[in-house]
Design a protein around this motif. Structure first.
Motif, mmCIF file in Angstrom:
data_model
loop_
_atom_site.group_PDB
_atom_site.id
_atom_site.type_symbol
_atom_site.label_atom_id
_atom_site.label_comp_id
_atom_site.label_asym_id
_atom_site.label_seq_id
_atom_site.Cartn_x
_atom_site.Cartn_y
_atom_site.Cartn_z
ATOM 1 N N MET A 1 0.840 -1.168 0.000
ATOM 2 C CA MET A 1 0.000 0.000 0.000
ATOM 3 C C MET A 1 0.888 1.235 0.000
ATOM 4 O O MET A 1 1.812 1.341 0.803
ATOM 5 N N THR A 2 0.624 2.152 -0.868
ATOM 6 C CA THR A 2 1.448 3.353 -0.949
ATOM 7 C C THR A 2 0.908 4.429 -0.021
ATOM 8 O O THR A 2 -0.299 4.522 0.225
ATOM 9 N N ARG A 3 1.849 5.217 0.476
ATOM 10 C CA ARG A 3 1.484 6.334 1.338
ATOM 11 C C ARG A 3 1.398 7.601 0.501
ATOM 12 O O ARG A 3 2.224 7.834 -0.371
ATOM 13 N N LYS A 4 0.426 8.392 0.824
ATOM 14 C CA LYS A 4 0.290 9.676 0.152
ATOM 15 C C LYS A 4 0.220 10.742 1.244
ATOM 16 O O LYS A 4 -0.531 10.590 2.208
ATOM 17 N N TRP A 5 1.033 11.776 1.100
ATOM 18 C CA TRP A 5 1.058 12.859 2.073
ATOM 19 C C TRP A 5 0.321 14.061 1.503
ATOM 20 O O TRP A 5 0.619 14.513 0.402
ATOM 21 N N ILE A 6 -0.647 14.556 2.269
ATOM 22 C CA ILE A 6 -1.363 15.766 1.873
ATOM 23 C C ILE A 6 -0.975 16.855 2.871
ATOM 24 O O ILE A 6 -1.419 16.839 4.029
ATOM 25 N N PRO A 7 -0.108 17.808 2.454
ATOM 26 C CA PRO A 7 0.343 18.836 3.398
ATOM 27 C C PRO A 7 -0.744 19.865 3.679
ATOM 28 O O PRO A 7 -1.587 20.154 2.833
ATOM 29 N N ASP A 8 -0.699 20.396 4.899
ATOM 30 C CA ASP A 8 -1.622 21.466 5.292
ATOM 31 C C ASP A 8 -1.039 22.783 4.792
ATOM 32 O O ASP A 8 0.149 23.037 4.935
ATOM 33 N N ASN A 9 -1.872 23.640 4.224
ATOM 34 C CA ASN A 9 -1.370 24.894 3.681
ATOM 35 C C ASN A 9 -1.234 25.995 4.735
ATOM 36 O O ASN A 9 -0.657 27.038 4.457
ATOM 37 N N LYS A 10 -1.744 25.772 5.942
ATOM 38 C CA LYS A 10 -1.660 26.807 6.982
ATOM 39 C C LYS A 10 -0.621 26.508 8.046
ATOM 40 O O LYS A 10 -0.059 27.427 8.627
ATOM 41 N N GLN A 11 -0.375 25.235 8.356
ATOM 42 C CA GLN A 11 0.578 24.879 9.414
ATOM 43 C C GLN A 11 1.738 24.092 8.822
ATOM 44 O O GLN A 11 1.574 22.948 8.427
ATOM 45 N N PRO A 12 2.933 24.702 8.784
ATOM 46 C CA PRO A 12 4.092 23.989 8.234
ATOM 47 C C PRO A 12 4.392 22.710 9.021
ATOM 48 O O PRO A 12 4.389 22.703 10.237
ATOM 49 N N GLY A 13 4.620 21.633 8.292
ATOM 50 C CA GLY A 13 4.953 20.353 8.906
ATOM 51 C C GLY A 13 3.760 19.440 9.097
ATOM 52 O O GLY A 13 3.908 18.228 9.206
ATOM 53 N N LEU A 14 2.562 19.995 9.166
ATOM 54 C CA LEU A 14 1.371 19.177 9.355
ATOM 55 C C LEU A 14 0.965 18.565 8.016
ATOM 56 O O LEU A 14 0.921 19.253 6.998
ATOM 57 N N ALA A 15 0.699 17.272 8.038
ATOM 58 C CA ALA A 15 0.266 16.589 6.813
ATOM 59 C C ALA A 15 -0.673 15.454 7.189
ATOM 60 O O ALA A 15 -0.636 14.931 8.303
ATOM 61 N N ILE A 16 -1.517 15.103 6.248
ATOM 62 C CA ILE A 16 -2.389 13.945 6.422
ATOM 63 C C ILE A 16 -1.765 12.801 5.647
ATOM 64 O O ILE A 16 -1.437 12.932 4.461
ATOM 65 N N ASN A 17 -1.588 11.688 6.327
ATOM 66 C CA ASN A 17 -1.052 10.484 5.708
ATOM 67 C C ASN A 17 -2.246 9.630 5.291
ATOM 68 O O ASN A 17 -3.026 9.201 6.130
ATOM 69 N N GLY A 20 -4.559 3.813 2.052
ATOM 70 C CA GLY A 20 -5.808 3.096 1.813
ATOM 71 C C GLY A 20 -6.970 3.923 2.328
ATOM 72 O O GLY A 20 -7.100 5.097 2.027
ATOM 73 N N ALA A 21 -7.811 3.309 3.149
ATOM 74 C CA ALA A 21 -8.951 4.022 3.712
ATOM 75 C C ALA A 21 -8.586 4.736 5.013
ATOM 76 O O ALA A 21 -9.355 5.525 5.539
ATOM 77 N N HIS A 22 -7.386 4.478 5.525
ATOM 78 C CA HIS A 22 -6.946 5.052 6.794
ATOM 79 C C HIS A 22 -6.298 6.417 6.572
ATOM 80 O O HIS A 22 -5.457 6.580 5.696
ATOM 81 N N ARG A 23 -6.691 7.394 7.387
ATOM 82 C CA ARG A 23 -6.122 8.741 7.308
ATOM 83 C C ARG A 23 -5.712 9.187 8.707
ATOM 84 O O ARG A 23 -6.472 9.019 9.653
ATOM 85 N N ALA A 24 -4.505 9.754 8.790
ATOM 86 C CA ALA A 24 -4.005 10.199 10.092
ATOM 87 C C ALA A 24 -3.197 11.483 9.928
ATOM 88 O O ALA A 24 -2.507 11.686 8.926
ATOM 89 N N PHE A 25 -3.286 12.338 10.952
ATOM 90 C CA PHE A 25 -2.478 13.555 10.987
ATOM 91 C C PHE A 25 -1.072 13.194 11.458
ATOM 92 O O PHE A 25 -0.898 12.434 12.410
ATOM 93 N N HIS A 26 -0.072 13.763 10.802
ATOM 94 C CA HIS A 26 1.328 13.575 11.170
ATOM 95 C C HIS A 26 2.009 14.937 11.176
ATOM 96 O O HIS A 26 1.612 15.846 10.439
ATOM 97 N N PHE A 27 3.056 15.047 11.981
ATOM 98 C CA PHE A 27 3.931 16.209 11.915
ATOM 99 C C PHE A 27 5.229 15.737 11.292
ATOM 100 O O PHE A 27 5.862 14.811 11.787
ATOM 101 N N ARG A 28 5.613 16.363 10.181
ATOM 102 C CA ARG A 28 6.829 15.977 9.463
ATOM 103 C C ARG A 28 7.885 17.050 9.680
ATOM 104 O O ARG A 28 7.601 18.239 9.600
ATOM 105 N N TYR A 29 9.105 16.609 9.960
ATOM 106 C CA TYR A 29 10.186 17.554 10.255
ATOM 107 C C TYR A 29 11.523 16.964 9.855
ATOM 108 O O TYR A 29 11.606 15.808 9.467
ATOM 109 N N GLY A 30 12.534 17.789 9.980
ATOM 110 C CA GLY A 30 13.881 17.338 9.645
ATOM 111 C C GLY A 30 14.205 17.590 8.186
ATOM 112 O O GLY A 30 13.371 18.105 7.422
#
Length: 186
Positions: A1-17, A20-30
């Motif tokens: 299953m491939t991961r797709k990151w949807i970045p938030d346009n208002k908060q840097p680093g916040l993205a939705i992973n 499949g049918a599962h969606r979760a908020f993540h903070f990406r950094y580094g």
């Protein structure tokens, strides 16, 4: 299953992973967003709350901290259930004849309280005071408070907590009972 990151346009680093049918908020950094820490499932977290948590993580990273290390450190703090186990093993059973009473207070009241599943550092004076005040049996609430207070004093001595959330809570008033000697026949 491939991961797709949807970045938030208002908060840097916040993205939705999206996996499949599962969606979760993540903070990406580094560098090149190689590091990621899960904030929570989209079903459980609102966008506003996820942005606030991402802001906290961003401030930590900007100050030179690591969100993974912080999360690991918080997971190392024992739960109230672990304090119960230590209390019974290191204090109640070796030192008290009536340790079964303490065991009952823990199992039937303290661990079933609203803060029963929390980590020790998350339990506040307000949590304990509210639970004590609203307990349906005032005398039992007093005994539970005594046991919990002793457990937190021991936990402080064991360097598990910095403060005792039971300190300063007034007990419910109790009536003294009159006891009479009876002639017992076996």
């Amino acid at each position: 299953m491939t991961r797709k990151w949807i970045p938030d346009n208002k908060q840097p680093g916040l993205a939705i992973n999206v996996s499949g049918a599962h969606r979760a908020f993540h903070f990406r950094y580094g560098p090149q967003f190689r590091n990621s820490i899960k904030i929570g499932d989209c079903d459980d977290w609102g966008l506003k709350d996820a942005r606030a948590k991402a802001r906290e993580y961003r401030q930590l990273v900007d100050a030179g901290g690591d969100p993974h290390a912080m999360k690991k450190q918080l997971q190392d703090v024992p739960t109230l259930k672990r304090l119960f186990e230590l209390y019974m093993q290191l204090h109640a059973k070796p030192e008290k004849k009536s340790w079964q009473n303490d065991d009952g207070y823990w199992r039937n009241h303290i661990l079933r309280s609203p803060f029963g599943r929390k980590r020790l550092h998350q339990i506040t004076l307000l949590d304990v005071a509210t639970w004590h005040r609203t307990h349906p049996k005032p005398v039992t609430a007093n005994r539970c408070l005594e046991v919990l207070n002793k457990a937190f004093k021991l936990a402080s001595g064991w360097d598990l907590v910095a403060a005792n959330p039971c300190q300063g809570i007034k007990k419910h008033p109790e009536r003294k009972r009159r006891r009479y000697a009876t002639d017992r026949k076996s």
